[in-house]
Motif scaffolding. Structure first.
Motif, PDB file in Angstrom:
ATOM      1  N   ILE A 148     -13.022  19.955 -63.487  1.00 18.90           N
ATOM      2  CA  ILE A 148     -13.660  21.276 -63.444  1.00 18.90           C
ATOM      3  C   ILE A 148     -13.606  21.929 -64.820  1.00 18.90           C
ATOM      4  O   ILE A 148     -12.543  22.028 -65.439  1.00 18.90           O
ATOM      5  CB  ILE A 148     -12.962  22.183 -62.406  1.00 18.90           C
ATOM      6  N   GLY A 149     -14.748  22.398 -65.274  1.00 18.37           N
ATOM      7  CA  GLY A 149     -14.834  23.064 -66.564  1.00 18.37           C
ATOM      8  C   GLY A 149     -14.969  24.561 -66.408  1.00 18.37           C
ATOM      9  O   GLY A 149     -16.071  25.118 -66.496  1.00 18.37           O
ATOM     10  N   THR A 150     -13.843  25.203 -66.124  1.00 21.49           N
ATOM     11  CA  THR A 150     -13.799  26.661 -66.078  1.00 21.49           C
ATOM     12  C   THR A 150     -12.364  27.112 -66.335  1.00 21.49           C
ATOM     13  O   THR A 150     -11.492  26.301 -66.661  1.00 21.49           O
ATOM     14  CB  THR A 150     -14.359  27.214 -64.751  1.00 21.49           C
ATOM     15  N   GLU A 151     -12.101  28.384 -66.168  1.00 23.12           N
ATOM     16  CA  GLU A 151     -10.833  29.012 -66.579  1.00 23.12           C
ATOM     17  C   GLU A 151      -9.632  28.377 -65.868  1.00 23.12           C
ATOM     18  O   GLU A 151      -9.703  28.051 -64.685  1.00 23.12           O
ATOM     19  CB  GLU A 151     -10.917  30.510 -66.282  1.00 23.12           C
ATOM     20  N   MET A 152      -8.539  28.231 -66.614  1.00 26.25           N
ATOM     21  CA  MET A 152      -7.408  27.421 -66.166  1.00 26.25           C
ATOM     22  C   MET A 152      -6.657  28.026 -64.976  1.00 26.25           C
ATOM     23  O   MET A 152      -6.178  27.285 -64.100  1.00 26.25           O
ATOM     24  CB  MET A 152      -6.440  27.177 -67.326  1.00 26.25           C
ATOM     25  N   ASN A 153      -6.505  29.347 -64.912  1.00 27.48           N
ATOM     26  CA  ASN A 153      -5.836  29.942 -63.755  1.00 27.48           C
ATOM     27  C   ASN A 153      -6.542  29.554 -62.462  1.00 27.48           C
ATOM     28  O   ASN A 153      -5.905  29.232 -61.455  1.00 27.48           O
ATOM     29  CB  ASN A 153      -5.785  31.467 -63.877  1.00 27.48           C
ATOM     30  N   LEU A 154      -7.878  29.601 -62.488  1.00 23.35           N
ATOM     31  CA  LEU A 154      -8.643  29.236 -61.302  1.00 23.35           C
ATOM     32  C   LEU A 154      -8.522  27.748 -61.012  1.00 23.35           C
ATOM     33  O   LEU A 154      -8.326  27.346 -59.848  1.00 23.35           O
ATOM     34  CB  LEU A 154     -10.112  29.624 -61.471  1.00 23.35           C
ATOM     35  N   VAL A 155      -8.611  26.909 -62.035  1.00 26.62           N
ATOM     36  CA  VAL A 155      -8.503  25.463 -61.816  1.00 26.62           C
ATOM     37  C   VAL A 155      -7.140  25.120 -61.207  1.00 26.62           C
ATOM     38  O   VAL A 155      -7.056  24.357 -60.236  1.00 26.62           O
ATOM     39  CB  VAL A 155      -8.711  24.685 -63.131  1.00 26.62           C
ATOM     40  N   ASN A 156      -6.088  25.701 -61.732  1.00 23.70           N
ATOM     41  CA  ASN A 156      -4.749  25.444 -61.185  1.00 23.70           C
ATOM     42  C   ASN A 156      -4.642  25.909 -59.740  1.00 23.70           C
ATOM     43  O   ASN A 156      -3.986  25.253 -58.915  1.00 23.70           O
ATOM     44  CB  ASN A 156      -3.690  26.132 -62.042  1.00 23.70           C
ATOM     45  N   ARG A 157      -5.291  27.018 -59.421  1.00 25.56           N
ATOM     46  CA  ARG A 157      -5.262  27.522 -58.037  1.00 25.56           C
ATOM     47  C   ARG A 157      -6.013  26.570 -57.111  1.00 25.56           C
ATOM     48  O   ARG A 157      -5.569  26.303 -55.982  1.00 25.56           O
ATOM     49  CB  ARG A 157      -5.865  28.929 -57.989  1.00 25.56           C
ATOM     50  N   LEU A 158      -7.138  26.057 -57.575  1.00 28.20           N
ATOM     51  CA  LEU A 158      -7.895  25.098 -56.771  1.00 28.20           C
ATOM     52  C   LEU A 158      -7.103  23.809 -56.559  1.00 28.20           C
ATOM     53  O   LEU A 158      -7.146  23.209 -55.482  1.00 28.20           O
ATOM     54  CB  LEU A 158      -9.235  24.799 -57.437  1.00 28.20           C
ATOM     55  N   ILE A 159      -6.365  23.378 -57.565  1.00 27.08           N
ATOM     56  CA  ILE A 159      -5.519  22.190 -57.433  1.00 27.08           C
ATOM     57  C   ILE A 159      -4.467  22.413 -56.341  1.00 27.08           C
ATOM     58  O   ILE A 159      -4.229  21.537 -55.496  1.00 27.08           O
ATOM     59  CB  ILE A 159      -4.839  21.860 -58.782  1.00 27.08           C
ATOM     60  N   GLN A 160      -3.858  23.606 -56.341  1.00 29.24           N
ATOM     61  CA  GLN A 160      -2.834  23.921 -55.345  1.00 29.24           C
ATOM     62  C   GLN A 160      -3.425  24.027 -53.940  1.00 29.24           C
ATOM     63  O   GLN A 160      -2.812  23.599 -52.962  1.00 29.24           O
ATOM     64  CB  GLN A 160      -2.151  25.239 -55.720  1.00 29.24           C
ATOM     65  N   GLN A 161      -4.622  24.601 -53.851  1.00 24.77           N
ATOM     66  CA  GLN A 161      -5.232  24.840 -52.539  1.00 24.77           C
ATOM     67  C   GLN A 161      -5.854  23.584 -51.928  1.00 24.77           C
ATOM     68  O   GLN A 161      -6.078  23.535 -50.717  1.00 24.77           O
ATOM     69  CB  GLN A 161      -6.297  25.930 -52.663  1.00 24.77           C
ATOM     70  N   HIS A 162      -6.148  22.580 -52.755  1.00 24.89           N
ATOM     71  CA  HIS A 162      -6.851  21.385 -52.256  1.00 24.89           C
ATOM     72  C   HIS A 162      -6.088  20.127 -52.648  1.00 24.89           C
ATOM     73  O   HIS A 162      -6.580  19.288 -53.406  1.00 24.89           O
ATOM     74  CB  HIS A 162      -8.278  21.352 -52.815  1.00 24.89           C
ATOM     75  N   SER A 163      -4.914  20.001 -52.083  1.00 28.82           N
ATOM     76  CA  SER A 163      -4.070  18.851 -52.402  1.00 28.82           C
ATOM     77  C   SER A 163      -4.644  17.546 -51.848  1.00 28.82           C
ATOM     78  O   SER A 163      -4.191  16.460 -52.220  1.00 28.82           O
ATOM     79  CB  SER A 163      -2.656  19.076 -51.857  1.00 28.82           C
ATOM     80  N   ASP A 164      -5.644  17.645 -50.982  1.00 26.44           N
ATOM     81  CA  ASP A 164      -6.280  16.448 -50.415  1.00 26.44           C
ATOM     82  C   ASP A 164      -7.334  15.864 -51.359  1.00 26.44           C
ATOM     83  O   ASP A 164      -7.958  14.850 -51.053  1.00 26.44           O
ATOM     84  CB  ASP A 164      -6.921  16.772 -49.069  1.00 26.44           C
ATOM     85  N   LYS A 165      -7.527  16.523 -52.522  1.00 26.58           N
ATOM     86  CA  LYS A 165      -8.509  16.050 -53.494  1.00 26.58           C
ATOM     87  C   LYS A 165      -7.833  15.873 -54.851  1.00 26.58           C
ATOM     88  O   LYS A 165      -6.839  16.526 -55.146  1.00 26.58           O
ATOM     89  CB  LYS A 165      -9.665  17.055 -53.607  1.00 26.58           C
ATOM     90  N   HIS A 166      -8.408  15.009 -55.665  1.00 28.65           N
ATOM     91  CA  HIS A 166      -7.886  14.807 -57.013  1.00 28.65           C
ATOM     92  C   HIS A 166      -8.663  15.727 -57.949  1.00 28.65           C
ATOM     93  O   HIS A 166      -9.828  15.475 -58.265  1.00 28.65           O
ATOM     94  CB  HIS A 166      -8.038  13.346 -57.424  1.00 28.65           C
ATOM     95  N   ILE A 167      -8.027  16.788 -58.409  1.00 28.79           N
ATOM     96  CA  ILE A 167      -8.692  17.789 -59.251  1.00 28.79           C
ATOM     97  C   ILE A 167      -7.939  17.911 -60.570  1.00 28.79           C
ATOM     98  O   ILE A 167      -6.713  17.992 -60.592  1.00 28.79           O
ATOM     99  CB  ILE A 167      -8.724  19.166 -58.548  1.00 28.79           C
ATOM    100  N   ILE A 168      -8.699  17.909 -61.655  1.00 25.22           N
ATOM    101  CA  ILE A 168      -8.111  18.135 -62.978  1.00 25.22           C
ATOM    102  C   ILE A 168      -8.989  19.124 -63.735  1.00 25.22           C
ATOM    103  O   ILE A 168     -10.136  19.378 -63.362  1.00 25.22           O
ATOM    104  CB  ILE A 168      -7.996  16.825 -63.796  1.00 25.22           C
ATOM    105  N   SER A 169      -8.448  19.677 -64.805  1.00 24.53           N
ATOM    106  CA  SER A 169      -9.268  20.465 -65.717  1.00 24.53           C
ATOM    107  C   SER A 169     -10.031  19.508 -66.620  1.00 24.53           C
ATOM    108  O   SER A 169      -9.487  18.493 -67.070  1.00 24.53           O
ATOM    109  CB  SER A 169      -8.403  21.396 -66.561  1.00 24.53           C
ATOM    110  N   LEU A 170     -11.286  19.831 -66.891  1.00 23.93           N
ATOM    111  CA  LEU A 170     -12.077  19.007 -67.811  1.00 23.93           C
ATOM    112  C   LEU A 170     -11.412  18.947 -69.181  1.00 23.93           C
ATOM    113  O   LEU A 170     -11.502  17.941 -69.878  1.00 23.93           O
ATOM    114  CB  LEU A 170     -13.494  19.583 -67.915  1.00 23.93           C
ATOM    115  N   ASN A 171     -10.734  20.020 -69.554  1.00 23.88           N
ATOM    116  CA  ASN A 171      -9.957  20.036 -70.800  1.00 23.88           C
ATOM    117  C   ASN A 171      -8.523  20.428 -70.464  1.00 23.88           C
ATOM    118  O   ASN A 171      -8.211  21.613 -70.336  1.00 23.88           O
ATOM    119  CB  ASN A 171     -10.565  21.019 -71.800  1.00 23.88           C
ATOM    120  N   PRO A 172      -7.623  19.459 -70.307  1.00 25.81           N
ATOM    121  CA  PRO A 172      -6.247  19.760 -69.875  1.00 25.81           C
ATOM    122  C   PRO A 172      -5.455  20.574 -70.893  1.00 25.81           C
ATOM    123  O   PRO A 172      -4.390  21.100 -70.578  1.00 25.81           O
ATOM    124  CB  PRO A 172      -5.628  18.377 -69.668  1.00 25.81           C
ATOM    125  N   ASN A 173      -5.956  20.682 -72.106  1.00 28.80           N
ATOM    126  CA  ASN A 173      -5.259  21.444 -73.142  1.00 28.80           C
ATOM    127  C   ASN A 173      -5.713  22.895 -73.209  1.00 28.80           C
ATOM    128  O   ASN A 173      -5.294  23.639 -74.102  1.00 28.80           O
ATOM    129  CB  ASN A 173      -5.478  20.782 -74.512  1.00 28.80           C
TER     130      ASN A 173
END
Length: 367
Positions: free
Chosen positions: A291-316
């Motif tokens: 996902i290429g958007t703001e990191m707070n939201l990406v981290n929240r989506l990762i926590q909320q959807h543990s049944d999917k493999h989600i990463i930030s497009l730019n982990p840095n």
């Protein structure tokens, strides 16, 4: 007094006592104040806010959505807007005179919105009219100051969101031959391109140099893009996509249209924050997403959807720095000022600016 001078005043600085409080104590105090104030308090929280703040939000959403919810909430005397300055301005514009909009930290601005001030815009409009005459209609992304919304309103234009940008650009082309798109060049470019406007038919207005960046026949220009950008979304680059394609060949890439044209073009999908959230919610368990958007939201989506493999497009990537200025101590401080009967960090848009800004908003909302 300039904004920087204003922010140096003691009344805008977080009192030292809040820096010394433990997290649990602050959370208990916030909960107690919310119980005490009841329906007279409303806390909207933008998707990009910290989790420590979002946990206390009465509504979570995009900027315009939260302003509209605030306006409908007539019982709320105090609206503590957990977002950035332009969002609180929009909430003040749409709410009644009896309601007070408070921004917990006045330093929570938006670099994109600040890339188009009213003086630059008025100057640009005069210069562009000299080049193109009365053939332009201004559009502004809602991620802009109240003054810019007002400028667009009094010049016959409208606001757009990342969700309805295609619809609004079509509307604008039905009115005029050309559009001036403020303040995010990438959303404007991506939207116009999707609608069939060639990149060669787009020029860029540079407000720093006060000049139009374009080589060719000016009569072919259909879109003038303001040279502004989101400091978060512009940091997703082509190399990030290449890495994901090599490392996770089955992973889908979805980005926000504030990303550059190259990044959007190489992604599998793009859309507003709301669209990205809904796409992940609807995705099959076991699916993989960058996902290429703001990191707070990406981290929240990762926590909320543990049944999917989600990463930030730019982990840095870092979270949006201005959004992140609103933290638990600032939220508690703003609530304490309400209890104490003080008026701190109030956002107030003058009547004329608000009236003209509403013209731009209404042209979008009443279509």
């Amino acid at each position: 007094m300039s904004i920087m001078e204003m922010l140096k005043q003691p009344s805008f600085a977080l009192p030292e006592k809040y820096r010394k409080l433990e997290t649990k104590e602050m959370e208990e105090k916030v909960r107690a104040i919310k119980r005490q104030l009841g329906d007279s308090l409303f806390i909207p929280g933008h998707h990009y806010q910290r989790d420590e703040v979002i946990q206390f939000a009465d509504a979570v959403g995009d900027s315009l959505q939260l302003a509209q919810i605030s306006a409908r909430n007539k019982k709320a005397k105090n609206i503590v807007f957990c977002g950035v300055h332009f969002m609180a301005e929009t909430a003040d514009i749409l709410t009644t005179a009896e309601q007070t909009v408070i921004l917990p930290d006045m330093r929570a601005g938006c670099s994109m919105a600040d890339m188009a001030d009213i003086y630059q815009t008025e100057t640009a409009w005069k210069e562009l009219q000299g080049l193109f005459g009365d053939t332009m209609l201004p559009l502004t992304y809602v991620n802009s100051t109240a003054a810019i919304k007002a400028f667009v309103g009094r010049n016959g234009g409208a606001t757009v969101t990342s969700s309805n940008a295609h619809e609004m650009v079509k509307w604008a082309f039905g009115k005029k031959e050309r559009i001036l798109f403020l303040p995010d060049q990438h959303l404007g470019r991506n939207t116009a391109f999707d609608l069939g406007v060639d990149l060669g038919e787009m020029a860029v207005w540079n407000p720093i140099n006060n000049e139009l960046e374009y080589e060719g026949d000016l009569s072919k220009v259909k879109v003038i893009l303001w040279k502004g950008h989101c400091s978060v979304h512009e940091n997703f680059i082509v190399q990030n996509i290449e890495y994901v394609r090599r490392t996770y060949p089955d992973m889908k890439i979805i980005v926000h249209p504030e990303c550059t044209h190259e990044v959007v073009g190489l992604s599998d999908d793009n859309g507003s924050t709301k669209y990205i959230i809904e796409k992940i919610e609807e995705a099959e368990p076991g699916s993989a997403w960058a996902i290429g958007t703001e990191m707070n939201l990406v981290n929240r989506l990762i926590q909320q959807h543990s049944d999917k493999h989600i990463i930030s497009l730019n982990p840095n990537m870092c979270p949006c720095l201005t959004m992140n200025r609103i933290d638990l101590p600032h939220l508690l401080w703003s609530l304490d000022t309400i209890i104490e009967g003080n008026e701190g960090n109030v956002i107030k848009v003058d009547e004329q600016t608000a009236h003209e800004a509403v013209l731009a908003l209404d042209r979008m909302l009443n279509r």
